[in-house]
Design an enzyme around this catalytic site. Sequence first.
Site, PDB file in Angstrom:
ATOM      1  N   SER A 285       0.842  -1.189   0.000  1.00 28.57           N
ATOM      2  CA  SER A 285       0.000   0.000   0.000  1.00 28.57           C
ATOM      3  C   SER A 285       0.889   1.255   0.000  1.00 28.57           C
ATOM      4  CB  SER A 285      -0.954  -0.025   1.202  1.00 28.57           C
ATOM      5  OG  SER A 285      -1.926   0.977   1.099  1.00 28.57           O
TER       6      SER A 285
ATOM      7  N   ARG B 194     -11.830   6.491  10.083  1.00 22.54           N
ATOM      8  CA  ARG B 194     -11.431   5.094  10.000  1.00 22.54           C
ATOM      9  C   ARG B 194     -12.536   4.234   9.398  1.00 22.54           C
ATOM     10  NH1 ARG B 194      -7.081   2.267   8.980  1.00 22.54           N
ATOM     11  NH2 ARG B 194      -6.985   0.259  10.041  1.00 22.54           N
TER      12      ARG B 194
ATOM     13  N   ASP C 205      -8.947  -6.180  -4.863  1.00 22.32           N
ATOM     14  CA  ASP C 205      -8.551  -4.864  -4.346  1.00 22.32           C
ATOM     15  C   ASP C 205      -9.112  -3.785  -5.257  1.00 22.32           C
ATOM     16  OD1 ASP C 205      -7.354  -2.603  -3.354  1.00 22.32           O
ATOM     17  OD2 ASP C 205      -5.300  -3.345  -3.521  1.00 22.32           O
TER      18      ASP C 205
ATOM     19  N   HIS D  49      -8.297  -4.812  -0.424  1.00 19.79           N
ATOM     20  CA  HIS D  49      -6.996  -4.152  -0.260  1.00 19.79           C
ATOM     21  C   HIS D  49      -6.216  -4.735   0.914  1.00 19.79           C
ATOM     22  CE1 HIS D  49      -3.970  -1.100  -0.702  1.00 19.79           C
ATOM     23  NE2 HIS D  49      -4.163  -0.663   0.534  1.00 19.79           N
TER      24      HIS D  49
END
Length: 449
Positions: A153, A223, A369, A402
């Site tokens: 990432s 979040r 992803d 992801h």
Amino acid sequence: MDSVGIITPQIFHFAEPLTLECNRTLPSFDLIIETYGTLNNDKSNAVLICHALSGSHHAAGFHSADDKKAGWWDNMIGPNKAIDTNRFYVVCVNNIGSCFGSTGPTTINPDSNEPQVYGPDFPLVTIKDWVKTQAMLSDRLGIKVWHAIVGGSMGGMQALQWSVDYPNRLKRCVVIASTPKLSAQNIAFNEVARQSILSDPDFKDGRYLQAGTYPRRGLILARMVGHITYLTDDAMKAKFGRDLKSGKFMYGYDVEFQVESYLRYQGERFSENFDANTYLLMTKALDYFDPTRDYPSAMATDSTKSAAQLKDSIATSVESSKQSTQPALEDTVATIDESEQNRQQELSALKAAFAHTQCQYLVVSFTTDWRFAPERSQEIVDALMATGKPVSYINVDAPHGHDSFLFDIPRYMGAVRGFLTAPFITDSKSKQPAQSTNQSSQQKSGARS
């Protein structure tokens, strides 16, 4: 498999000023790191781990005998694991701007009249800045060339930037679940997350620590938004479905569905362990990332050739079509032409950025992803192949979205292990032409022209 055991972090202080890309200067800074394994005599077995947005230096092992949670990449790093600490000396560094020990918004600002944390006064940093400090750490450790630099990432972006900025200082580059730059949609997700923090009354213009509070609600929302993008619809369906927490509708706005409970729990836990100013500046660093910024995309005249050819081909069809459909077809030509030109310009810029790189690459993507889709990894691979760079690519079939890069997936772990232990190819002329095996796994290699 075995763990690296109990690990003690180390702090390195850098007394020299650090000039950042934003043209501000840190008078000094600290980096906190963890190391696993043993550095060999010629210091040729060192592997650098770059962490993702919410990660830290604690990538493997435990901090005490009572510690119940291992480091965030413990399934990847350790004895006999994909990154084998019996073989490699592994270093994971916490980036400046973080909230886990390196200099950042939660550390004391030496320029303040009274001892107080930087807070919102900490400058915006970029991935180039992080790579610069990691190179300074390399000098301090006496590591001239890394056996490999590995990241997932945001960590993959750092690994990619390393290969561009310091081509002589790494032999292998592992880019996992990453992208050459953020899409407009990804920037939009980051902006929603930032606004949820900035609009929280407890944010206090970033001076919440001095006020004895913190933007809990904003961090929770940020979040929650991010976590949704890390998972897939199928994964959420399999894990939660439409299950109700109490088994029946409560006809209110409190938690009713299990997925709501999960997201709130993740948000709550994150808000207790992460700094809001850090979240803001790290998402900005993601937005700013573009390894081609120093390499103008308009430099190559051949970048629009295929677009022009495509335009001519479709234009011929337009001329031969009926008059009534011609305007619509002309609009289609213009749209396709612009899209293809943009793609070619992006490819040209990436080719320019990668032209002087000297390492071998492993690029890993995951089929589910959608935050950093496989197509974005393939852009990196295409540019590397076009410049004759040695690159291997695997698109791993995984259901975790992801977050797949954090899971112990045999095909994925095997690819990393094989890449790190394979002989270094010093002459890419001997490489075979690129081959595609199947949809979920591809190996590609560039050949010099």
